[in-house]
Structures are given as C-alpha cells and as structure tokens.
Scaffold this motif. Structure first.
Motif, mmCIF file in Angstrom:
data_model
loop_
_atom_site.group_PDB
_atom_site.id
_atom_site.type_symbol
_atom_site.label_atom_id
_atom_site.label_comp_id
_atom_site.label_asym_id
_atom_site.label_seq_id
_atom_site.Cartn_x
_atom_site.Cartn_y
_atom_site.Cartn_z
ATOM 1 N N ALA A 101 11.318 48.129 -2.630
ATOM 2 C CA ALA A 101 11.993 47.007 -1.989
ATOM 3 C C ALA A 101 11.953 45.721 -2.979
ATOM 4 C CB ALA A 101 11.137 46.918 -0.817
ATOM 5 N N GLY A 102 10.894 45.660 -3.474
ATOM 6 C CA GLY A 102 10.808 44.375 -4.327
ATOM 7 C C GLY A 102 11.951 44.426 -5.699
ATOM 8 N N GLY A 103 12.033 45.688 -5.923
ATOM 9 C CA GLY A 103 13.186 45.870 -7.046
ATOM 10 C C GLY A 103 14.608 45.501 -6.642
ATOM 11 N N VAL A 104 14.917 46.072 -5.381
ATOM 12 C CA VAL A 104 16.097 45.874 -4.970
ATOM 13 C C VAL A 104 16.104 44.113 -4.416
ATOM 14 C CG1 VAL A 104 17.874 46.167 -2.714
ATOM 15 C CG2 VAL A 104 16.117 48.040 -3.800
ATOM 16 N N LEU A 105 15.210 43.400 -3.982
ATOM 17 C CA LEU A 105 15.103 42.127 -3.720
ATOM 18 C C LEU A 105 15.354 41.191 -4.882
ATOM 19 C CD1 LEU A 105 12.416 41.938 -0.794
ATOM 20 C CD2 LEU A 105 15.073 41.722 -0.620
ATOM 21 N N VAL A 106 14.718 41.808 -5.981
ATOM 22 C CA VAL A 106 14.793 41.051 -7.105
ATOM 23 C C VAL A 106 16.061 41.171 -7.915
ATOM 24 C CG1 VAL A 106 13.941 40.941 -9.305
ATOM 25 C CG2 VAL A 106 12.373 40.924 -7.929
ATOM 26 N N GLY A 107 16.683 42.450 -7.664
ATOM 27 C CA GLY A 107 17.919 42.716 -8.283
ATOM 28 C C GLY A 107 18.982 41.908 -7.531
ATOM 29 N N VAL A 108 18.935 41.930 -6.288
ATOM 30 C CA VAL A 108 20.086 41.148 -5.569
ATOM 31 C C VAL A 108 19.729 39.481 -5.891
ATOM 32 C CG1 VAL A 108 20.816 40.574 -3.117
ATOM 33 C CG2 VAL A 108 20.323 42.784 -3.927
ATOM 34 N N TYR A 109 18.370 38.987 -5.694
ATOM 35 C CA TYR A 109 18.103 37.629 -5.882
ATOM 36 C C TYR A 109 18.678 37.108 -7.256
ATOM 37 C CZ TYR A 109 15.265 33.464 -5.354
ATOM 38 O OH TYR A 109 14.791 32.057 -5.324
ATOM 39 N N PHE A 110 18.285 37.655 -8.296
ATOM 40 C CA PHE A 110 18.559 37.439 -9.637
ATOM 41 C C PHE A 110 19.706 37.584 -10.058
ATOM 42 C CE2 PHE A 110 13.895 37.101 -9.734
ATOM 43 C CZ PHE A 110 13.715 35.872 -9.311
ATOM 44 N N ASN A 111 20.497 38.700 -9.321
ATOM 45 C CA ASN A 111 21.642 39.319 -9.594
ATOM 46 C C ASN A 111 21.615 40.061 -10.858
ATOM 47 O OD1 ASN A 111 24.306 40.010 -8.955
ATOM 48 N ND2 ASN A 111 24.991 38.868 -10.785
ATOM 49 N N ALA A 112 20.629 40.683 -11.457
ATOM 50 C CA ALA A 112 20.376 41.443 -12.706
ATOM 51 C C ALA A 112 19.492 42.578 -12.765
ATOM 52 C CB ALA A 112 19.774 40.256 -13.844
ATOM 53 N N VAL A 113 20.151 43.823 -12.921
ATOM 54 C CA VAL A 113 19.213 44.978 -12.999
ATOM 55 C C VAL A 113 19.542 45.471 -14.426
ATOM 56 C CG1 VAL A 113 19.199 47.346 -11.975
ATOM 57 C CG2 VAL A 113 20.041 45.391 -10.624
ATOM 58 N N SER A 114 18.230 45.646 -14.807
ATOM 59 C CA SER A 114 18.381 46.033 -16.436
ATOM 60 C C SER A 114 17.132 47.091 -16.633
ATOM 61 C CB SER A 114 18.451 44.968 -17.303
ATOM 62 O OG SER A 114 17.109 44.239 -17.257
ATOM 63 N N PHE A 115 17.514 47.851 -17.616
ATOM 64 C CA PHE A 115 16.443 48.974 -18.067
ATOM 65 C C PHE A 115 15.163 48.410 -18.148
ATOM 66 C CE2 PHE A 115 17.248 47.580 -22.167
ATOM 67 C CZ PHE A 115 16.071 47.941 -23.075
ATOM 68 N N ASN A 116 14.821 47.171 -18.577
ATOM 69 C CA ASN A 116 13.644 46.710 -18.921
ATOM 70 C C ASN A 116 13.135 45.700 -18.098
ATOM 71 O OD1 ASN A 116 15.235 44.618 -19.529
ATOM 72 N ND2 ASN A 116 14.694 44.326 -21.497
ATOM 73 N N MET A 117 13.605 45.562 -16.886
ATOM 74 C CA MET A 117 13.413 44.524 -16.019
ATOM 75 C C MET A 117 11.900 44.917 -15.268
ATOM 76 S SD MET A 117 15.589 45.800 -12.530
ATOM 77 C CE MET A 117 15.055 44.685 -11.626
ATOM 78 N N GLY A 118 11.499 46.210 -15.545
ATOM 79 C CA GLY A 118 10.155 46.355 -14.799
ATOM 80 C C GLY A 118 8.939 46.074 -15.925
ATOM 81 N N LEU A 119 9.592 45.813 -17.091
ATOM 82 C CA LEU A 119 8.067 45.742 -17.976
ATOM 83 C C LEU A 119 7.381 44.510 -17.813
ATOM 84 C CD1 LEU A 119 6.916 46.639 -20.399
ATOM 85 C CD2 LEU A 119 8.373 45.211 -21.762
ATOM 86 N N LEU A 120 8.079 43.447 -17.806
ATOM 87 C CA LEU A 120 7.458 41.939 -17.591
ATOM 88 C C LEU A 120 6.920 41.815 -16.291
ATOM 89 C CD1 LEU A 120 6.715 39.542 -19.285
ATOM 90 C CD2 LEU A 120 8.559 38.493 -18.442
ATOM 91 N N VAL A 121 7.858 41.990 -15.336
ATOM 92 C CA VAL A 121 7.604 42.070 -13.925
ATOM 93 C C VAL A 121 6.350 42.796 -13.548
ATOM 94 C CG1 VAL A 121 8.145 42.247 -11.568
ATOM 95 C CG2 VAL A 121 9.780 41.085 -13.129
ATOM 96 N N GLY A 122 6.172 44.070 -14.013
ATOM 97 C CA GLY A 122 5.324 44.943 -13.839
ATOM 98 C C GLY A 122 3.948 44.288 -14.363
ATOM 99 N N LEU A 123 4.148 43.736 -15.460
ATOM 100 C CA LEU A 123 2.838 43.201 -16.048
ATOM 101 C C LEU A 123 2.414 41.886 -15.303
ATOM 102 C CD1 LEU A 123 1.252 43.731 -18.627
ATOM 103 C CD2 LEU A 123 2.598 41.877 -19.866
#
Lengths: 381, 291
Positions: B201-223
């Motif tokens: 749910a967080g991923g979809v919201l972030v993807g739509v909110y910032f309009n960017a889905v990328s392979f490394n999006m989980g790294l910094l946000v995960g941290l």
C-alpha cells in the motif's frame, strides 16, 4: 631452400608494406582524425559526429578539396575508454600524420587527448565538450559547442525583455556536478540583470519527494523556475508544482533534454523549456541545405546536434586551411583561432581570444503537445 | 506556509509509517530485520503500475491487487528464505534477507530498466482542498485516508482478534506460545503477509504521489522506514507509526528552514540523538536480557 623462400617472401611483404606506407604518406591528401566512440555507452555521440564529418569532407572534396588536396577522415573507435583514446591519438599523430583531430564529443576524453595534441602541435577541435577547463589545456585546443556561459546570459535577457520575468526560483541538484556548475553560471549571469533569485532550493539526484521545496518556492511567488539538473528530477519537480496548483513553468539546460522528461512529466511538463545547441526547425539557408543533403544521404534521418557540430568542425578546419594557405601547424593554428562569424549549420561561430567559442543563436525549445518544439532562436550578443 | 509544510510532512511520514510497521512486526516476532521489506514496497508499486498500464484497471483496484500480490510475495519469501534459518544464527537470516533484497531489486532493474516510470496522467484527480491558507491535494487526502484506515485495521487485528492474540503471544515468547498450541508457523506467515500488504500500500501511494516507480525506490525508503521503526522503538506498533510520521515531518521542516541539502543528514541526526537518550526508542520497551 624452403627457409630461404619463406624469408624472401616475408621480406618482400615487409617491403611492400613500407612501399604502401610511403605512398600514402606522400599522396595528395590532408588527414583529419575522428576521435570518438562508435560502440559502447557514448556511441550515441560519436556515431552522429562522424556522420556529420564525413558529409562535410565529401562536400569539400567534390568542390575540389582544400589547397589542391583531398580531405580524408581517419576513423577509430575509442569505445569511450580514456586509455584507448590516448593510444588512438598517438597513432593518429605518429602513423597517420593527421593535420587535425576532431573530437571527442565528451569532455573527459577531450581532456585526455588535449595534452598529447598540444605537445605535438596538432589541432584538437572538440565537437561536443561543454565542460570547464578544456581549451585552457593548450593553444591548439578548440571546441565548437554552445557553452552554458554563453547561453545563459542571452536567455536571461530574453526572458526579462520578452516575458517580463522579474523573479526566478533556482533549484540545484547538489549531488550532480553538472547541476552545481550550471547553477553557478546562472547566478553569475543574473548579476546586474533586471531579475532576482527569490528562492534557492537544493534537491538530490534520486529524490522523489519535492513537496517541501515546492511549498517554499510557491510562497515566494516566482515567475519561472530554473532547474539546472537532469530530466527525471525535472519532470517530478513540475509534477509536484502542478499538484500544489502552481501555474509557472520551468527552464533548464540540455541535462533536461530527453524524451523521458516528457514521458514522465506528462501534462505537468507542457510549457517548460530547455535550451540546446541545435534544432532542425526554422533553419537558415545553410542549415536547410545541410538538413536536406543529410536526409538524402542517410535514408531520411533528420540530423541532430552532434551531426551538425561534427559537420561544422570539418568545415571550420577547411576554411582555416584556405586562409592559412598552408597546413604548417603554427600558421594553421592561428588561422583556426581567427575564425570569426563563421556561418555554421549549428549557428554562427567565433573563437574568442581565449579560444572559447562564441556561438549564436541559442535554440530555446518548448514542450508542446508532448514534443520538443522550437520556441525561439535567441541571439547571443 | 508552516501548516502547509506540516501537511507535506505528514503525508511523507504516513508512507514511512506504513513501511515501518512491516519492519517492526517481523522484528517483534522473530527478531529478524527483514531487509527485503523495502523491495516488497517496490514490488507493490511495480505491480500496481503494471495493472494500471497493461490491464487499465482503476487505481483503487490496482492498490488492492498489489496488496494481495505482496501478501503472497511476503509469505513466499518467508517460506523460501527465512523459515529454514529460523533456528540458525540470527546473522544467517539477516544475510539471507539482504540476498533477497538484492535479488528483487536486480530483477526489477532487468525487467523494467533503470529509468523511473510514471503513472499516466489523470489516474487520480489532481485537485486540491483549500482550508484557509493551506491547500491539501486529493492525493494527500488519499494517503491520509488509506494509511489511517490501514493502521486502525492493524490495531484492531492485533488487539481484538484471535490471530492477533496469537501474534502477541508469539512475540512475547516463541517457544511457550508453541507449547500452548499456537501454530507459530501460521502466525509468522500471517505477520509477513500483513507487513508486506502494508508495504505494498505504501509503495502504490508513493508511486502515485511522487509519480515515480523505479527499481531502487525501495532502498532509501526502506532504510528510512527502518530508521523510523527504530526511532519509535522496534517491535512496537504505535512506535512505528509515530517514528514514521516524526521522520517525515523532520525531513520536510529541515527543507522549510532552508537546509534542503541536509535533509537526510538532519533527519538521521535526530534519530541518533533520540537513541542516545532513549536507546529503546520512543515507545519501545526496555530490553531485558533473558537469562
């Protein structure tokens, strides 16, 4: 006996190569080396540069050549590798005896090639390097590209007088060297102009959340946003600005010039602007002729910035040879340095006293209906 | 403008909170820092992106499908990469988690390429609600509503249902819970499913909110979400929510006062400071060594 035959055969072969070598050395040609990548990551700069150079050479040769000699482009593929490039430059100079080298389209390799060329008094004319500290490397080093230091002041004048912009918000990506450098150029250029920086925000390459920066900017109510970074962040910044209800547009350098800017930015990026060194739209007579010829020779492909700069590079060298009436290095070099108001297909080019090119116009592109469209050809004074 | 920035911070913080919950729940139960959690967040965003682009489904349906997909993904990862290592050293499971994380992000890089992808325009109405000088975009409202609803549901599940009781029992004492007849394998699978669902749910919201889905999006946000979980007190569910929101608000206010270059540095400096004074986090329980 067998051995003797083999040895004499080998000797004969060696002699033949020598003979051939001697022949080509004394033939009626002037050689220009192409330094650039034809394969690998930066081949997209090298290949079009070479195509433009070849077209210029064949036109010059059809018209009778220069100083009674034909121009030959010697090509090699440096694959974007610095070591390979150094080897190639050495080979161009010692074996091929080139009178000049055109390339490399990238700043990094140009800087590798420059000291070698300078030592050997061979002209290096880069058709692509835009970074700093290039022509400072020697008297024989030139480039025919549009520099940010030339383009940005002209653009500020254009925006102030044509659109009446008084307040600009600057955004820099501070982990991106190009962006930090371009912002510095912008800040130097805006001094004394009738326009002030009302907001100076920092982002990072790879950031996704720009809400806080945009809210800061919105409170200052600027007329336009100047973003000095790359296309991904550029499109996301505009998305955020539209989300917060801001109506103003963005402009920036060729770091934004990518189809991804539009595919990612969608509606939000409409109306934003980038400046570049060449556009095939609204051509001058020279440029129109170049585009037509290029299209006929290349199955309808429309030439871009690198084709145009590669073409101009060879033309500038040929024109300097005419004026110098000699390919003797010192005379040739001085003639190139005196190039003034040369009407190239990518714009008018003058080499200043410090060898840096002054190029006019600057091509300002606007994003319209999901396409980069020429908005204005901004003259450089 | 201060209120406006607070809204921005809350929206960012809510997404961190959603992800932080997954870290904290898994840690609470099996003491594993699930480093693949950030990649589950990324997988959720890509799954919804595919649903929207290929099957042209509504964003809400895509959100629910992505949550379902990541529930299965979470259960699958636990089954393949962690279950066999449950009785071996904690380091082995941690390395396994890092392995899964690298595997998933590399897979996404190979399949989707390095460029960020954006959801198409008009997938969600781009309007705003004006409250005095503060404007809240519909997307921010969506984030508040979805994350608020999910966190309340989670609280309900953990405190008011039988499976929630089993989860709490397992987290208190794994072996005793097993002896009392709790099916701990099932409870752990359920925990992974729940955490992964929230991350999606967080991923979809972030993807739509910032309009960017990328392979490394989980790294910094995960941290950052992991840091938020630690800040709130790892293992504590309300702590993860509080930590996420605090981290988001701190970041945004760092930018507001003009230190945009230092946003991550200051956010993490705050984390270090809090931990110096409260080593177990804001709402964490004192760590008791079992003898």
């Amino acid at each position: 006996m067998k051995k003797l035959i083999i040895i004499s055969l080998l000797l004969g072969l060696v002699m033949m190569t020598w003979a051939g070598y001697g022949l080509s050395k004394e033939s009626d040609t002037l050689k220009i080396g192409f330094l650039g990548a034809l394969t690998g990551d930066v081949a997209m700069y090298g290949q079009p540069t070479l195509a433009g150079m070849k077209m210029a050479a064949s036109e010059i040769n059809q018209a009778g050549g220069v100083l009674g000699k034909k121009i030959v482009i010697v090509e090699a593929d440096n694959r974007g590798d610095k070591q390979e490039a150094a080897t190639i430059v050495q080979r161009f100079i010692s074996r091929d005896k080139v009178i000049a080298i055109v390339g490399d389209p990238t700043t990094g390799i140009t800087k590798v090639a420059a000291p070698i060329c300078e030592r050997n008094k061979v002209i290096l004319l880069s058709a692509g390097a835009t970074g700093t500290g290039v022509v400072e490397l020697g008297k024989y080093i030139f480039r025919d590209t549009l520099l940010d230091t030339v383009a940005v002041p002209a653009l500020i004048d254009y925006f102030v007088s044509n659109a009446g912009f008084k307040k600009v918000a600057v955004i820099t990506s501070d982990n991106n060297d190009y962006s930090v450098g371009l912002t510095q150029v912008f800040k130097n250029a805006i001094k004394g102009k009738d326009c002030t920086i009302v907001s100076d925000e920092k982002v990072k390459d790879g950031d996704k959340d720009f809400s806080a920066q945009i809210t800061n900017i919105k409170a200052k109510n600027p007329d336009i946003i100047f973003f000095s970074g790359y296309y991904t962040e550029g499109s996301l910044i505009m998305k955020e600005a539209r989300k917060q209800g801001m109506k103003i547009n963005m402009f920036g350098g060729d770091g934004l010039y990518s189809p991804t800017l539009i595919s990612l930015g969608g509606q939000a990026i409409e109306g934003s602007m980038v400046y570049v060194g060449f556009s095939p739209e609204q051509p001058t007579p020279e440029t129109a002729k170049f585009i037509e010829k290029y299209k006929t020779a290349n199955k309808g492909v429309i030439p871009g910035l690198f084709e145009a700069q590669g073409y101009d590079a060879v033309r500038i060298l040929a024109e300097a040879l005419q004026r110098a009436k000699s390919s003797q290095p010192a005379k040739f070099r001085d003639a190139v340095a005196k190039t003034k108001d040369y009407k190239g297909v990518s714009g008018t080019i003058t080499f200043q006293a410090n060898q840096e090119p002054l190029k006019s116009p600057v091509y300002l592109l606007e994003i319209k209906n999901g396409q980069f469209a020429l908005k204005a050809k901004v003259p450089v004074k | 403008m201060l209120w406006q920035q607070l809204i921005n911070g809350l929206a960012l913080g809510s997404t961190y909170a959603l992800i932080a919950l997954g870290y904290t729940m898994v840690y609470g139960i099996i003491q594993l820092i699930n480093f693949a959690h950030g990649e589950i967040f990324m997988a959720g965003a890509f799954f919804a992106f595919l649903m929207v682009m290929v099957l042209k489904v509504n964003i809400f349906i895509a959100l629910i499908l992505a949550m379902a997909f990541c529930m299965l993904l979470g259960i699958f990862i636990e089954f393949v990469a962690y279950r066999r290592l449950r009785n071996s050293s904690r380091l082995s499971a941690l390395i396994s988690a890092i392995g899964v994380s690298i595997f998933l992000s590399t897979l996404a890089l190979l399949v989707f390429g390095a460029d960020a992808k954006g959801f198409p325009d008009g997938i969600f109405p781009n309007g705003q609600l004006q409250l005095g000088s503060v404007s809240i975009s519909f997307l921010q409202i969506l984030i508040f509503v979805v994350s608020g609803f999910l966190m309340l549901t989670l609280q309900f599940i953990v405190h008011r249902t039988k499976i929630g009781k089993a989860m709490r029992a397992t987290s208190q004492d794994y072996n005793t819970a097993a002896l009392m007849g709790v099916n701990v394998n099932m409870v752990i699978s359920f925990t992974f499913a729940l955490g992964s669902m929230l991350a999606a749910a967080g991923g979809v919201l972030v993807g739509v909110y910032f309009n960017a889905v990328s392979f490394n999006m989980g790294l910094l946000v995960g941290l950052k979400a992991f840091a938020a979980a630690v800040l709130g007190g790892i293992g504590s569910i309300p702590g993860a929510m509080l930590g996420g929101i605090l981290l988001g608000v701190t970041e945004v206010f760092t930018v507001t006062v003009g230190f945009s270059s230092y946003r991550d540095a200051i956010a993490f400096a705050v984390l270090v400071l809090v931990l110096l004074f409260r080593p177990s986090g804001l709402l964490g329980q004192k760590i008791q060594k079992k003898v």
